[in-house]
Design a protein around this motif. Structure first.
Motif, mmCIF file in Angstrom:
data_model
loop_
_atom_site.group_PDB
_atom_site.id
_atom_site.type_symbol
_atom_site.label_atom_id
_atom_site.label_comp_id
_atom_site.label_asym_id
_atom_site.label_seq_id
_atom_site.Cartn_x
_atom_site.Cartn_y
_atom_site.Cartn_z
ATOM 1 N N PRO A 2 0.812 -1.220 0.000
ATOM 2 C CA PRO A 2 0.000 0.000 0.000
ATOM 3 C C PRO A 2 0.846 1.271 0.000
ATOM 4 O O PRO A 2 0.475 2.268 -0.631
ATOM 5 C CB PRO A 2 -0.824 -0.114 1.294
ATOM 6 C CG PRO A 2 -0.893 -1.584 1.565
ATOM 7 C CD PRO A 2 0.434 -2.119 1.132
ATOM 8 N N ARG B 54 2.194 1.683 -3.533
ATOM 9 C CA ARG B 54 1.129 2.123 -4.433
ATOM 10 C C ARG B 54 0.849 3.617 -4.261
ATOM 11 O O ARG B 54 0.709 4.358 -5.238
ATOM 12 C CB ARG B 54 -0.135 1.301 -4.161
ATOM 13 C CG ARG B 54 -1.247 1.535 -5.181
ATOM 14 C CD ARG B 54 -2.488 0.743 -4.823
ATOM 15 N NE ARG B 54 -2.281 -0.691 -4.973
ATOM 16 C CZ ARG B 54 -2.324 -1.578 -3.974
ATOM 17 N NH1 ARG B 54 -2.549 -1.165 -2.744
ATOM 18 N NH2 ARG B 54 -2.148 -2.859 -4.194
ATOM 19 N N TYR B 55 0.797 4.085 -3.011
ATOM 20 C CA TYR B 55 0.516 5.497 -2.764
ATOM 21 C C TYR B 55 1.667 6.386 -3.254
ATOM 22 O O TYR B 55 1.443 7.422 -3.902
ATOM 23 C CB TYR B 55 0.268 5.743 -1.271
ATOM 24 C CG TYR B 55 0.148 7.210 -0.931
ATOM 25 C CD1 TYR B 55 -1.004 7.929 -1.270
ATOM 26 C CD2 TYR B 55 1.185 7.888 -0.287
ATOM 27 C CE1 TYR B 55 -1.114 9.282 -0.980
ATOM 28 C CE2 TYR B 55 1.077 9.237 0.002
ATOM 29 C CZ TYR B 55 -0.075 9.931 -0.339
ATOM 30 O OH TYR B 55 -0.177 11.274 -0.061
ATOM 31 N N SER C 132 1.693 7.068 -6.852
ATOM 32 C CA SER C 132 0.686 8.050 -7.287
ATOM 33 C C SER C 132 1.175 9.491 -7.134
ATOM 34 O O SER C 132 0.538 10.422 -7.640
ATOM 35 C CB SER C 132 -0.605 7.865 -6.476
ATOM 36 O OG SER C 132 -0.450 8.355 -5.144
ATOM 37 N N ASP D 35 -3.860 11.498 3.589
ATOM 38 C CA ASP D 35 -4.249 11.027 2.256
ATOM 39 C C ASP D 35 -3.895 9.554 2.097
ATOM 40 O O ASP D 35 -4.662 8.761 1.535
ATOM 41 C CB ASP D 35 -3.547 11.853 1.167
ATOM 42 C CG ASP D 35 -4.166 13.232 1.013
ATOM 43 O OD1 ASP D 35 -5.171 13.509 1.707
ATOM 44 O OD2 ASP D 35 -3.645 14.025 0.212
ATOM 45 N N PHE D 36 -2.704 9.192 2.586
ATOM 46 C CA PHE D 36 -2.293 7.790 2.508
ATOM 47 C C PHE D 36 -3.234 6.911 3.323
ATOM 48 O O PHE D 36 -3.666 5.848 2.856
ATOM 49 C CB PHE D 36 -0.858 7.621 3.006
ATOM 50 C CG PHE D 36 -0.497 6.192 3.307
ATOM 51 C CD1 PHE D 36 -0.412 5.251 2.294
ATOM 52 C CD2 PHE D 36 -0.287 5.776 4.618
ATOM 53 C CE1 PHE D 36 -0.113 3.926 2.566
ATOM 54 C CE2 PHE D 36 0.013 4.460 4.910
ATOM 55 C CZ PHE D 36 0.105 3.532 3.889
ATOM 56 N N LYS E 67 -6.281 7.254 4.008
ATOM 57 C CA LYS E 67 -7.580 7.091 3.336
ATOM 58 C C LYS E 67 -7.527 5.977 2.290
ATOM 59 O O LYS E 67 -8.530 5.313 2.028
ATOM 60 C CB LYS E 67 -8.006 8.395 2.686
ATOM 61 C CG LYS E 67 -8.415 9.473 3.693
ATOM 62 C CD LYS E 67 -8.727 10.786 2.984
ATOM 63 C CE LYS E 67 -9.025 11.899 3.999
ATOM 64 N NZ LYS E 67 -9.222 13.212 3.332
ATOM 65 N N THR E 68 -6.341 5.785 1.676
ATOM 66 C CA THR E 68 -6.235 4.753 0.634
ATOM 67 C C THR E 68 -6.321 3.344 1.223
ATOM 68 O O THR E 68 -6.587 2.385 0.494
ATOM 69 C CB THR E 68 -4.895 4.874 -0.134
ATOM 70 O OG1 THR E 68 -3.801 4.557 0.748
ATOM 71 C CG2 THR E 68 -4.704 6.284 -0.680
ATOM 72 N N LYS F 5 -9.701 0.888 0.909
ATOM 73 C CA LYS F 5 -9.995 0.059 -0.264
ATOM 74 C C LYS F 5 -8.773 -0.709 -0.771
ATOM 75 O O LYS F 5 -8.932 -1.743 -1.431
ATOM 76 C CB LYS F 5 -10.539 0.941 -1.394
ATOM 77 C CG LYS F 5 -11.900 1.552 -1.082
ATOM 78 C CD LYS F 5 -12.405 2.347 -2.273
ATOM 79 C CE LYS F 5 -13.793 2.943 -1.988
ATOM 80 N NZ LYS F 5 -14.299 3.762 -3.115
#
Length: 603
Positions: free
Chosen positions: A445, A448-449, A452, A476-477, A479-480, A483
């Motif tokens: 995760p 992936r963040y 972005s 912000d991280f 929140k990812t 999902k």
């Protein structure tokens, strides 16, 4: 980032030299480097390498540490003789090369230590070796601020000596964290040295100075004292959890893998704290202050290195000392009670530390691994008043509450292996795979963040500076994770969010993010350079003055030099294409300017 490569099966192959038949045996597809021998029988020399440069690429020096009745431990010999060590470094090596007086190590003992490099020393091979470091996994890169000491200690009864014992250590000092490899090398060199003394060391050093430089991904053939070691250093491109074993058809060929701790017997190291491996993974991941109390330097260093490796492919970015003594230069710094214990993992053997470090939040007590009985349940101790208990019973002494629920499946799987007498190599492979998958589930995760945060390629203009990376915003991280969190790859339940929040404040995150940021900045520079190469520079030249064109050429030459120096991840042929562009623009200028601009750029 890739996991540490290797297999516990290698350890068995390293135990004794094997004679191998003449049949054809397939090897790893990696390129093989052999020593090229010229007509006179001498190796063809690389014009860029001076005498002892090849040796320095592997080792800083070899030390012999003996025991003097008046002085105590003393460095008796340093090879090569021109090698430089500060007095502080010599003192560290002296004390760290001998088991603590309370450790009765008769016979031969091997262990590892790590100590700070004296400030102000720079390697003349720094830039040359950086290119080899680039392809190494983060866990196997050169240690910039520390040296590793690989020890072969011999203590045997000798009535002819006043002390009644022969006590001496042969120590390899290196920047490279290739623990398995250097221990294997010592098994070849040390017994010969104890029998034949200094001429043997001189011969070994001369052999090492003929070795090819340590190059990840290539199969290196390393002759040493009549035996040949064949080594493949893992690369950051290897598949995680795999091993490329190299077979050989040469007689008396030793098979070795230069790796940090793949051959460490993880199950043996963690046996006394069997039920708490997941908690220990969390403590290491979060950079918590840990002390390992063990009966000997060998068990101390094995356990500390096993702990550091359990978060691979993440690099452990705090300090760690596989073997630490009360004489260490950092003893006062690490044992002070005026501030919270630092982010460090210490391996100790002296019972004195049970009292000195009782204020530390996490203490792991390792019993005798050879006689390890049943696993010991965790003892949660808030105030370590009962020093006798702490000093005698193996276990984990901590008030730490893990963020994740305990994984009962891995415990059952390993217990079943013990009951069925599953081979230790298989048990270790199961545990290593468990740690790898746990770390990967945690790091994906974040990867992936961070990906972005890269600007879109369409926003990269060849005639503007590359756009900046967007900042890492913790909320912000977080929140990812709802999902696209670790629940996608890990069955473990628990407070993953709390674990991430704690991790984002620790040195391991800082080190990981700095490394990823550097990689992404290089990628941006590479994309920008590739965009420049796609432009028709002749059209741009026609639209600008001669002065502006000269300025463009100078900037492009700087870009070319920077790309070669930093080894940017460019598409094949990009640098050749850029050089052709530069040459074509120069040819459009007057002859006097062409002569000036055709001079090579200063690196």
């Amino acid at each position: 980032m890739m996991a540490l490569q290797g297999s516990e099966e290698i350890e068995e192959q390293l135990a004794e030299p094997e004679e191998v038949g003449d049949e054809d045996v397939s090897i790893s597809p990696a390129e093989e480097i052999t020593l090229t021998v010229g007509p006179g029988g001498e190796e063809d020399t690389d014009p860029l390498l001076l005498p002892w440069d090849r040796f320095s690429a592997w080792l800083h020096c070899i030390c012999v540490v003996g025991f003097d009745l008046e002085l105590g431990q003393a460095v008796e010999v340093i090879y090569p003789h021109h090698s430089k060590l500060s007095e502080k470094e010599k003192t560290s090596i002296c004390y760290l090369s001998f088991p603590d007086s309370n450790s009765g190590c008769l016979g031969d003992t091997q262990f590892c230590f790590r100590f700070r490099q004296a400030s102000g020393r720079k390697s003349s091979l720094g830039c040359f070796l950086d290119q080899f470091d680039r392809d190494a996994p983060v866990c196997l890169k050169r240690d910039q601020g520390h040296y590793y000491g690989y020890v072969y200690f011999r203590q045997v009864r000798d009535k002819s000596l006043k002390r009644g014992y022969f006590q001496k250590s042969l120590v390899l000092i290196s920047k490279l964290p290739y623990v398995t490899f250097f221990h294997s090398l010592l098994k070849l060199v040390a017994p010969e040295y104890f029998e034949k003394q200094e001429p043997c060391l001189e011969a070994a050093c001369n052999d090492i100075d003929r070795w090819p430089t340590p190059h990840p991904g290539k199969i290196l053939v390393l002759p040493i004292m009549g035996t040949v070691m064949k080594v493949r250093i893992p690369t950051c491109y290897d598949k995680p959890g795999t091993s490329q074993l190299v077979q050989s058809t040469q007689v008396r060929m030793r098979i070795a893998v230069a790796d940090t701790v793949p051959s460490l017997p993880l199950c043996r190291c963690f046996h006394p704290v069997f039920f708490h491996i997941q908690m220990l993974w969390e403590l290491v991941l979060l950079g918590e202050a840990l002390v390992v109390m063990a009966p000997s330097p060998a068990e101390s260093s094995d356990t500390v290195l096993a702990l550091v490796s359990c978060i691979s492919p993440l690099r452990y970015c705090s300090d760690f000392r596989p073997y630490f003594t009360i004489h260490d230069n950092e003893f006062k710094e690490y044992t002070t009670r005026t501030q919270a214990p630092p982010s460090v993992i210490l391996g100790v053997t002296n019972p004195f530390f049970a009292k000195t470090l009782q204020h530390w939040p996490h203490i792991i007590r390792i019993g005798d691994m050879k006689q390890a009985g049943e696993t010991v349940k965790q003892m949660k101790v808030k105030k370590l008043k009962n020093l006798k208990t702490l000093d005698s019973k193996p276990g984990v002494y901590s008030a730490y509450k893990p963020f994740l629920n305990k994984d009962e499946d891995i415990i059952k799987q390993l217990q079943k292996g013990v009951q069925q007498k599953r081979p230790s190599a298989a048990q270790n492979a199961i545990l290593r795979r468990y740690f790898l998958e746990l770390t990967q589930s945690f790091i994906i995760p974040l990867e992936r963040y961070v990906a972005s945060l890269m600007p879109l390629q369409k926003n990269i203009s060849p005639w503007k500076s590359p756009p900046q990376l967007r900042p890492f915003l913790q909320e912000d991280f977080m929140k990812t994770l709802e999902k696209a969190g670790p629940q996608l790859t890990s069955p473990l339940k628990g407070d993953w969010m709390g674990l991430y929040r704690q991790f984002l404040r620790c040195p391991n995150f800082d080190g990981w993010f700095r490394n990823r940021r550097r990689e992404m900045m290089k990628k941006l520079e590479a994309l920008h350079l590739e965009a420049v190469c796609e432009e028709d520079l002749q059209v741009r030249v026609q639209q600008h003055t001669e002065v502006e064109t000269v300025d463009l050429v100078l900037k492009l030459k700087d870009k070319l030099t920077q790309a070669e120096r930093e080894q940017l991840p460019l598409r094949p042929g990009t640098l050749t294409k850029l050089q052709a562009h530069i040459d074509s623009v120069i040819l459009s200028l007057p002859d006097d300017l062409q002569g000036i601009l055709h001079k090579p750029s200063t690196p």
